[in-house]
Each structure stands twice: as structure tokens, then as C-alpha cells.
Scaffold this motif. Structure first.
Motif, short mmCIF file in Angstrom:
data_model
loop_
_atom_site.label_atom_id
_atom_site.label_comp_id
_atom_site.label_asym_id
_atom_site.label_seq_id
_atom_site.Cartn_x
_atom_site.Cartn_y
_atom_site.Cartn_z
N LEU A 147 -4.93 -8.74 0.73
CA LEU A 147 -4.15 -9.63 1.20
C LEU A 147 -2.71 -9.18 0.76
O LEU A 147 -1.82 -9.58 1.36
CB LEU A 147 -4.34 -10.98 0.89
CG LEU A 147 -5.61 -11.76 1.28
CD1 LEU A 147 -5.78 -12.94 0.69
CD2 LEU A 147 -5.62 -12.11 2.83
N TYR A 148 -2.77 -8.42 -0.09
CA TYR A 148 -1.48 -8.16 -0.98
C TYR A 148 -1.16 -6.57 -0.60
O TYR A 148 -1.87 -5.83 -0.32
CB TYR A 148 -1.63 -8.37 -2.43
CG TYR A 148 -2.30 -9.96 -2.83
CD1 TYR A 148 -1.51 -10.90 -2.72
CD2 TYR A 148 -3.60 -9.87 -3.10
CE1 TYR A 148 -2.00 -12.50 -2.89
CE2 TYR A 148 -4.28 -11.29 -3.32
CZ TYR A 148 -3.42 -12.03 -3.46
OH TYR A 148 -3.83 -13.33 -3.60
N SER A 149 0.20 -6.52 -1.15
CA SER A 149 0.96 -5.06 -0.93
C SER A 149 0.01 -4.55 -2.04
O SER A 149 -0.64 -4.95 -2.88
CB SER A 149 2.41 -5.09 -1.30
OG SER A 149 3.01 -5.88 -0.32
N ARG A 150 0.08 -3.13 -1.91
CA ARG A 150 -0.24 -2.27 -3.06
C ARG A 150 0.56 -1.30 -3.48
O ARG A 150 1.70 -0.63 -2.83
CB ARG A 150 -1.68 -1.54 -2.53
CG ARG A 150 -1.51 -0.58 -1.63
CD ARG A 150 -2.68 0.21 -0.90
NE ARG A 150 -2.68 1.36 -0.16
CZ ARG A 150 -1.94 1.35 0.87
NH1 ARG A 150 -1.56 0.34 1.67
NH2 ARG A 150 -1.91 2.48 1.56
N ILE A 151 0.50 -0.86 -4.74
CA ILE A 151 1.12 0.40 -5.39
C ILE A 151 0.03 1.54 -5.28
O ILE A 151 -1.15 1.23 -5.93
CB ILE A 151 1.70 0.08 -6.76
CG1 ILE A 151 3.00 -0.89 -6.61
CG2 ILE A 151 2.25 1.37 -7.57
CD1 ILE A 151 3.48 -1.32 -7.78
N ASP A 152 0.52 2.48 -4.68
CA ASP A 152 -0.51 3.66 -4.59
C ASP A 152 0.33 4.90 -4.58
O ASP A 152 1.57 5.12 -4.71
CB ASP A 152 -0.92 3.56 -3.04
CG ASP A 152 -2.29 3.95 -3.08
OD1 ASP A 152 -2.84 4.84 -3.80
OD2 ASP A 152 -3.04 3.32 -2.00
N THR A 153 -0.44 6.04 -4.59
CA THR A 153 0.33 7.24 -4.59
C THR A 153 0.62 7.71 -3.23
O THR A 153 -0.10 7.32 -2.39
CB THR A 153 -0.93 8.36 -5.23
OG1 THR A 153 -1.45 8.22 -6.24
CG2 THR A 153 -0.24 9.85 -5.29
N ALA A 154 1.91 8.27 -3.15
CA ALA A 154 2.48 8.49 -1.56
C ALA A 154 2.02 9.96 -1.40
O ALA A 154 1.64 10.79 -2.44
CB ALA A 154 3.72 8.38 -1.75
#
Length: 164
Positions: free
Chosen positions: A137-144
Motif C-alpha cells: 500500500l505504501y511507497s518504497r525506497i529501493d535501488t534504482a
């Protein structure tokens, strides 16, 4: 892509700064929800975000936190969640099974705007992905794809973490 737990562990060994410090103007701050069993991963993520200009609160680095979890622990955590600009959930096998982490994200969901909550999904050495369905449901911080960390909203549009 997801963040490999081995990359977080490696980042933890290269730590140069520890703890939540006085916030600088324009510097994003975040409460990092994680399992204490994932201490090294939390330190690695903290280091990666500090390198991007963030200030990251980890509860066990708080000198005023009680030694044993109790009602004061819960109150301090609530205040830290509200006081931070962002709420980050480090998704691992341990955090999704934790008693505290789901409570923390539930509390953050009721107190913070949805666009200020992000999950940090991880994969372990076996390639297993961690994150319950509700975490999507939420945004995510991830490797681009081009390297570095980015915040991806639920529509998969990315913004560099340094730009937040």
C-alpha cells in the motif's frame, strides 16, 4: 529491484556517523522501523541514507529508551514517529514476524500522510523477497536501475532519495 541484505550489511561496516542528530534545515528525518534481530541491516540502511543527507532515528540508539520494553517505550516510539518527517519500514523476514514492527507501521498509518510512509523491501542471500501484502500500500525506497536509492510511489514513479 530490491535492496540486497548483503549490501546493507556491507554499508553497516563502512559507518561514519551514528544516531539521530540535530536536524539541519531541509534535511529529511525518518523513524526506522525494523526488527532488533536485523541490527546490522538497520545500521547499513541508516548509513546509506545518512550519505544521502538524511537523519535516521533508530530506537535502540536513543539513550533515553528504557532497557526493557514497556509503556514508556511505546510512548517514546509514538513521539519519535510523529516527530520524524518520514516513517520507514525495513522489510525482512524478522520485521514482518515482529510484534513491534506491524504495530509501528499501523500507528504511522494513522498519524502520518500516506506519502510520508515508505517500505524498504529487501532480498536475502537466497533471493527471497520480504514484505507482506499490506506493505504494498505504501511507497518504497529501493535501488534504482542506475544505482543509488530512489523513492518509488505506488505508481512506480521514482524520485532520488537525495531530492526528497
Amino acid at each position: 529491484m530490491t535492496i540486497r541484505q548483503s549490501d546493507l550489511t556491507n554499508a553497516a561496516y563502512g559507518r561514519t556517523q551514528r544516531g539521530f542528530s540535530a536536524k539541519r534545515y531541509g534535511q529529511p528525518s525518518a523513524f526506522l522501523s525494523h526488527s532488533h534481530k536485523d541490527e546490522r541491516l538497520a545500521l547499513g540502511l541508516q548509513q546509506m541514507l545518512v550519505a544521502q543527507g538524511w537523519d535516521i532515528y533508530i530506537d535502540w540508539q536513543d539513550q533515553q529508551m528504557p532497557d526493557q520494553p514497556d509503556a514508556e517505550t511505546a510512548m517514546r516510539i509514538k513521539r519519535a514517529i510523529i516527530g520524524a518527517d518520514w516513517f520507514l519500514f525495513l522489510a525482512t523476514e524478522n520485521s514482518t514476524a515482529s510484534r513491534w514492527c506491524p504495530w509501528e507501521i499501523g500507528y504511522a498509518d494513522g498519524e502520518k500522510p500516506l506519502n510520508r510512509i515508505a517500505v524498504v523491501p529487501t532480498t536475502d542471500a537466497n533471493g527471497s523477497f520480504y514484505g507482506n501484502e499490506y506493505l504494498r500500500l505504501y511507497s518504497r525506497i529501493d535501488t534504482a536501475n542506475s544505482g543509488g536509492l530512489a523513492l518509488f510511489d505506488t505508481k512506480n514513479q521514482g524520485i532520488w532519495v537525495r531530492s526528497l
